[in-house]
Design a protein around this motif. Structure first.
Motif, PDB file in Angstrom:
ATOM      1  N   PRO A 144      48.470  41.408  37.257  1.00  0.00           N
ATOM      2  CA  PRO A 144      48.439  39.910  37.522  1.00  0.00           C
ATOM      3  C   PRO A 144      49.049  39.613  38.930  1.00  0.00           C
ATOM      4  O   PRO A 144      50.325  39.919  39.240  1.00  0.00           O
ATOM      5  CB  PRO A 144      49.276  39.206  36.316  1.00  0.00           C
ATOM      6  CG  PRO A 144      49.325  40.297  35.169  1.00  0.00           C
ATOM      7  CD  PRO A 144      49.407  41.587  35.778  1.00  0.00           C
ATOM      8  N   ASN A 145      48.282  38.890  39.486  1.00  0.00           N
ATOM      9  CA  ASN A 145      48.813  38.383  40.906  1.00  0.00           C
ATOM     10  C   ASN A 145      49.320  39.550  41.511  1.00  0.00           C
ATOM     11  O   ASN A 145      50.354  39.039  42.425  1.00  0.00           O
ATOM     12  CB  ASN A 145      49.809  37.036  40.745  1.00  0.00           C
ATOM     13  CG  ASN A 145      49.621  36.171  41.868  1.00  0.00           C
ATOM     14  OD1 ASN A 145      48.879  36.259  42.807  1.00  0.00           O
ATOM     15  ND2 ASN A 145      50.710  35.132  41.929  1.00  0.00           N
ATOM     16  N   ALA A 146      48.788  40.621  41.659  1.00  0.00           N
ATOM     17  CA  ALA A 146      49.382  41.706  42.462  1.00  0.00           C
ATOM     18  C   ALA A 146      48.404  42.466  43.537  1.00  0.00           C
ATOM     19  O   ALA A 146      48.871  43.073  44.180  1.00  0.00           O
ATOM     20  CB  ALA A 146      49.873  43.008  41.202  1.00  0.00           C
ATOM     21  N   SER A 147      47.386  41.869  43.751  1.00  0.00           N
ATOM     22  CA  SER A 147      46.330  42.366  44.616  1.00  0.00           C
ATOM     23  C   SER A 147      46.848  42.311  45.940  1.00  0.00           C
ATOM     24  O   SER A 147      46.738  43.230  46.797  1.00  0.00           O
ATOM     25  CB  SER A 147      44.935  41.632  44.494  1.00  0.00           C
ATOM     26  OG  SER A 147      44.524  41.862  43.045  1.00  0.00           O
ATOM     27  N   PHE A 148      47.480  41.252  46.340  1.00  0.00           N
ATOM     28  CA  PHE A 148      47.726  40.991  47.696  1.00  0.00           C
ATOM     29  C   PHE A 148      49.024  41.221  48.242  1.00  0.00           C
ATOM     30  O   PHE A 148      49.801  40.800  49.003  1.00  0.00           O
ATOM     31  CB  PHE A 148      47.439  39.420  47.940  1.00  0.00           C
ATOM     32  CG  PHE A 148      45.867  39.207  47.786  1.00  0.00           C
ATOM     33  CD1 PHE A 148      44.763  40.266  48.310  1.00  0.00           C
ATOM     34  CD2 PHE A 148      45.382  38.222  46.779  1.00  0.00           C
ATOM     35  CE1 PHE A 148      43.600  40.096  47.986  1.00  0.00           C
ATOM     36  CE2 PHE A 148      44.040  38.184  46.374  1.00  0.00           C
ATOM     37  CZ  PHE A 148      43.121  39.032  46.966  1.00  0.00           C
ATOM     38  N   GLY A 182      50.851  31.051  46.550  1.00  0.00           N
ATOM     39  CA  GLY A 182      50.852  31.051  45.201  1.00  0.00           C
ATOM     40  C   GLY A 182      49.743  32.147  44.597  1.00  0.00           C
ATOM     41  O   GLY A 182      49.739  32.674  43.420  1.00  0.00           O
ATOM     42  N   GLY A 183      48.795  32.501  45.663  1.00  0.00           N
ATOM     43  CA  GLY A 183      47.754  33.548  45.409  1.00  0.00           C
ATOM     44  C   GLY A 183      46.936  33.283  43.808  1.00  0.00           C
ATOM     45  O   GLY A 183      46.518  32.145  43.589  1.00  0.00           O
ATOM     46  N   MET A 184      46.632  34.237  43.270  1.00  0.00           N
ATOM     47  CA  MET A 184      45.543  34.158  42.211  1.00  0.00           C
ATOM     48  C   MET A 184      46.230  33.585  40.993  1.00  0.00           C
ATOM     49  O   MET A 184      45.433  32.727  40.272  1.00  0.00           O
ATOM     50  CB  MET A 184      45.213  35.632  41.703  1.00  0.00           C
ATOM     51  CG  MET A 184      44.200  36.288  42.785  1.00  0.00           C
ATOM     52  SD  MET A 184      42.801  35.207  43.204  1.00  0.00           S
ATOM     53  CE  MET A 184      41.922  35.278  41.476  1.00  0.00           C
ATOM     54  N   GLY A 185      47.750  33.617  41.006  1.00  0.00           N
ATOM     55  CA  GLY A 185      48.195  32.999  39.822  1.00  0.00           C
ATOM     56  C   GLY A 185      48.093  31.391  39.954  1.00  0.00           C
ATOM     57  O   GLY A 185      47.706  30.799  38.882  1.00  0.00           O
ATOM     58  N   VAL A 186      47.831  30.750  41.019  1.00  0.00           N
ATOM     59  CA  VAL A 186      47.638  29.487  41.259  1.00  0.00           C
ATOM     60  C   VAL A 186      46.271  29.069  40.787  1.00  0.00           C
ATOM     61  O   VAL A 186      45.953  28.249  40.238  1.00  0.00           O
ATOM     62  CB  VAL A 186      48.042  28.937  42.543  1.00  0.00           C
ATOM     63  CG1 VAL A 186      47.641  27.437  42.885  1.00  0.00           C
ATOM     64  CG2 VAL A 186      49.699  29.159  42.733  1.00  0.00           C
ATOM     65  N   VAL A 187      45.306  29.864  41.446  1.00  0.00           N
ATOM     66  CA  VAL A 187      43.782  29.639  41.442  1.00  0.00           C
ATOM     67  C   VAL A 187      43.684  29.805  39.967  1.00  0.00           C
ATOM     68  O   VAL A 187      42.709  28.755  39.374  1.00  0.00           O
ATOM     69  CB  VAL A 187      43.066  30.776  41.948  1.00  0.00           C
ATOM     70  CG1 VAL A 187      41.836  30.783  41.646  1.00  0.00           C
ATOM     71  CG2 VAL A 187      43.381  30.486  43.715  1.00  0.00           C
ATOM     72  N   ILE A 188      43.922  30.794  39.142  1.00  0.00           N
ATOM     73  CA  ILE A 188      43.642  31.031  37.601  1.00  0.00           C
ATOM     74  C   ILE A 188      44.357  29.769  37.111  1.00  0.00           C
ATOM     75  O   ILE A 188      43.656  29.201  35.934  1.00  0.00           O
ATOM     76  CB  ILE A 188      44.130  32.313  37.235  1.00  0.00           C
ATOM     77  CG1 ILE A 188      43.334  33.396  37.869  1.00  0.00           C
ATOM     78  CG2 ILE A 188      44.276  32.270  35.768  1.00  0.00           C
ATOM     79  CD1 ILE A 188      43.964  34.752  37.504  1.00  0.00           C
ATOM     80  N   SER A 189      45.501  29.481  36.913  1.00  0.00           N
ATOM     81  CA  SER A 189      46.056  28.183  36.524  1.00  0.00           C
ATOM     82  C   SER A 189      45.081  27.040  36.622  1.00  0.00           C
ATOM     83  O   SER A 189      45.004  26.301  35.634  1.00  0.00           O
ATOM     84  CB  SER A 189      47.539  28.164  37.193  1.00  0.00           C
ATOM     85  OG  SER A 189      47.925  26.594  36.368  1.00  0.00           O
ATOM     86  N   GLU A 190      44.694  26.723  37.964  1.00  0.00           N
ATOM     87  CA  GLU A 190      43.706  25.570  38.047  1.00  0.00           C
ATOM     88  C   GLU A 190      42.372  25.592  37.182  1.00  0.00           C
ATOM     89  O   GLU A 190      42.262  24.560  36.754  1.00  0.00           O
ATOM     90  CB  GLU A 190      43.416  25.220  39.516  1.00  0.00           C
ATOM     91  CG  GLU A 190      44.832  24.995  40.718  1.00  0.00           C
ATOM     92  CD  GLU A 190      45.046  23.563  40.092  1.00  0.00           C
ATOM     93  OE1 GLU A 190      44.478  22.656  39.455  1.00  0.00           O
ATOM     94  OE2 GLU A 190      46.255  23.147  40.830  1.00  0.00           O
ATOM     95  N   LEU A 191      41.937  26.808  37.450  1.00  0.00           N
ATOM     96  CA  LEU A 191      40.726  26.917  36.665  1.00  0.00           C
ATOM     97  C   LEU A 191      40.900  26.999  35.162  1.00  0.00           C
ATOM     98  O   LEU A 191      39.874  26.451  34.347  1.00  0.00           O
ATOM     99  CB  LEU A 191      40.143  28.379  36.987  1.00  0.00           C
ATOM    100  CG  LEU A 191      39.844  28.472  38.556  1.00  0.00           C
ATOM    101  CD1 LEU A 191      39.222  29.919  38.698  1.00  0.00           C
ATOM    102  CD2 LEU A 191      38.421  27.794  38.656  1.00  0.00           C
TER     103      LEU A 191
END
Length: 606
Positions: free
Chosen positions: A242-246, A348-357
């Motif tokens: 989770p949220n580790a790619s970048f 916030g990266g993918m954690g924020v994007v996934i939360s919004e979606l």
């Protein structure tokens, strides 16, 4: 859940029913047959153990221990893949803590599109994806592995690895990224210097200094092109931590995440959770939603179709279009903005994007992932606390609204890609980086059969006018569908000068493209006698990205009377190894069906 998303899922499930059932039946049979080291004879197993240390041999002789395969795309020419040289040792040492072992099962080819852009080697790029899938399969075919790590980042590498991983869906699997390099010169500044070079205002030596200030160290390139879109997709599909790619390469946090990947794969095997238990139609829908929300690479309108096909799921460009219509554009990263993936991570990266979606009901939250059930597991931030890795829950709010917007106030109410349809066929356009005034272009065509031809005409000063560039015979069957990245600087210069320009091609564009209205991946391609093959200089064309239309505006009688030119493509058949891929060009499918040589399960002999 959003009703359109649910309807798309229903459509995919219905059209995939037969091929999906065949795939799952094959995978379940592989599980029953227990295709791993337990099925080997003593002689077979002795060969496996021969190069191992005494401690590893002792563990492998115990049939209850696990032996994991490592598929690596390591080479030290790709900045994104150079860090992988030390990953096998890290993973092996970590697995020993769990009384398990690992071996490098296979190395796969990994080319850099940044090196081959504008060169004939780019004609092997797309085909390298399926080659990677086959090379990976060779490694895993030894059937001595209880699970698999997949080490890859860049453009065709990750899709190829996913295709192979799904073919071995009876095994648990996890993808392990290398992380981006730290930020160098801004992407906006780099693009400016490229256009100055195209104008002839700076010399090659000056441009090289600029480029070297952008691509300056180990790690993934920092713009949001295909490589980083790959990483986004893997998180959306629950295949990566989770949220580790970048997280930047060669940092303590990156190393701890790599170690944790070993723990995660071991736990998946312990719980008997295979890749086929994680990936289904919902996984691919989540990936497409992520692609639209992030303004990701157009290349994935091809790759995701090919990836899904490997597990019996049939995706169409209409699915992408329907999803795009209801998915807000949440991210602004170059080429859609000035930020890079490091700034995105800090926001916030993918954690924020996934939360919004999740909040907007646009993704299936209750999917399985490599870290447990539910995408909510990905609304976290990995941090080191007293030297130990922990995944800290976050509130899901952007720390920089100029880079990641909220779902209530997105950068655009629709996603970053759109389907164009008309008498020319089907095409894809990236809209997330286009100004509104560039969404509609109705101009006369100037026809080219190579990007070099357009560049030459630009240098001669023959293109200072409004026009639509038509670059044909660039599809998969013609020359392997290379990215036509070198079209962008001259067309960008003309657009900046105020000319109304656009591009139509059966080829591809770079994941970093977007400034020029470009109808790409046109299907059917010219080599398949698509209508693009009949376009002549002066023909009026309408490219309407607002309403999703792409039409050649000439009389039907005139079209029928035209004879398709017999273009000699023989020069595409040799040089830099292209002769070895002639069989691929002859058998590859259209861009709209994944530009793949692989068939759906059950259709291999049709």
């Amino acid at each position: 859940m959003n009703n359109i998303i649910l309807k798309v899922k229903e459509n995919i499930t219905k059209r995939s029913q037969k091929s999906r059932a065949i795939y799952l039946d094959r995978i379940n049979n592989a599980k029953i047959k227990n295709q791993n080291k337990k099925s080997l004879s003593c002689s077979n197993l002795a060969h496996v153990m021969a190069p191992m240390s005494d401690d590893e041999k002792k563990l492998l002789k115990e049939y209850d221990s696990y032996n994991m395969g490592i598929i690596t795309a390591y080479n030290d020419m790709l900045s994104a893949h150079e860090p992988y040289h030390k990953y096998p040792s890290i993973l092996k040492n970590e697995l020993l803590k769990y009384s398990s072992t690992a071996q490098v099962a296979s190395g796969v080819p990994a080319m850099c599109d940044g090196v081959t852009q504008g060169e004939i080697g780019m004609e092997l790029s797309l085909f390298s994806r399926d080659t990677i899938a086959m090379a990976s399969a060779v490694g895993l075919s030894h059937n001595v592995y209880d699970g698999a790590f997949f080490l890859g980042v860049c453009d065709k590498i990750v899709p190829g690895l996913v295709i192979s991983a799904l073919s071995f869906g009876h095994l648990p699997a996890i993808f392990v990224p290398a992380g981006p390099m730290k930020s160098g010169i801004s992407n906006k500044e780099k693009a400016k210097f490229r256009q100055e070079y195209a104008k002839g205002n700076i010399k090659e030596k000056e441009l090289l200094e600029v480029e070297s200030s952008s691509y300056h160290s180990c790690g993934t390139c920092t713009f949001f092109g295909t490589a980083n879109s790959n990483q986004m997709l893997l998180e959306m599909m629950g295949l990566q931590l989770p949220n580790a790619s970048f997280v930047n390469t060669n940092t303590p946090l990156r190393e701890e995440l790599t170690k944790y990947s070993a723990k995660a794969l071991h736990e998946l095997k312990t719980k008997n959770i295979s890749l086929s238990d994680i990936i289904d139609e919902r996984s691919f829908i989540n990936a497409i939603v992520g692609l639209m929300a992030s303004g990701g690479s157009t290349n994935h309108t091809i790759h995701l179709i090919a990836m899904a096909k490997a597990c019996g799921i049939v995706l169409t460009w209409e699915d992408f279009d329907e999803i795009s219509k209801v998915t807000p554009l949440l991210c602004k990263m170059y080429p859609n903005g000035s930020a890079d993936v490091n700034t995105f991570r800090d926001a916030g990266g993918m954690g924020v994007v996934i939360s919004e979606l999740i909040e907007k009901g646009l993704v299936f939250e209750d999917v399985n992932t490599v870290v447990g059930k539910g995408l909510k597991n990905f609304v976290v931030e990995p941090i080191l606390k007293e030297g130990k890795l922990t995944f800290k829950k976050i509130d899901g709010l952007s720390k920089n609204l100029d880079v990641i917007s909220s779902g209530n106030e997105p950068f655009n109410k629709q996603g970053g890609l759109k389907l164009l349809q008309g008498n020319l066929g089907q095409s894809v356009i990236k809209t997330s980086a286009l100004l509104e005034k560039h969404l509609y272009v109705k101009q006369k065509a100037i026809v080219f059969t190579s990007q070099e031809q357009l560049q030459e005409e630009f240098k001669k000063g023959n293109l200072t006018k409004d026009f639509i560039a038509v670059v044909k015979y660039q599809g998969p069957k013609a020359n392997g569908m290379p990215e036509l990245h070198k079209l962008l600087p001259p067309l960008g210069v003309l657009q900046d000068l105020g000319y109304k320009v656009a591009l139509i091609t059966d080829g591809r564009m770079s994941g970093a493209s977007g400034k020029i209205p470009s109808a790409i991946h046109l299907s059917p391609e010219a080599k398949d006698e698509g209508l693009i093959s009949k376009i002549k200089d002066g023909d009026l064309i309408e490219l309407d990205a607002i309403n999703g239309k792409l039409n050649l505006l000439i009389e039907e009688d005139e079209l029928e009377s035209r004879i398709i030119e017999n273009k000699d493509l023989s020069s595409n058949n040799f040089g830099v190894g292209r002769e070895l891929f002639n069989v691929v060009r002859k058998n590859v499918s259209s861009a709209s069906t994944g530009a793949s040589i692989f068939a759906l399960p059950g259709e291999e002999d049709l």
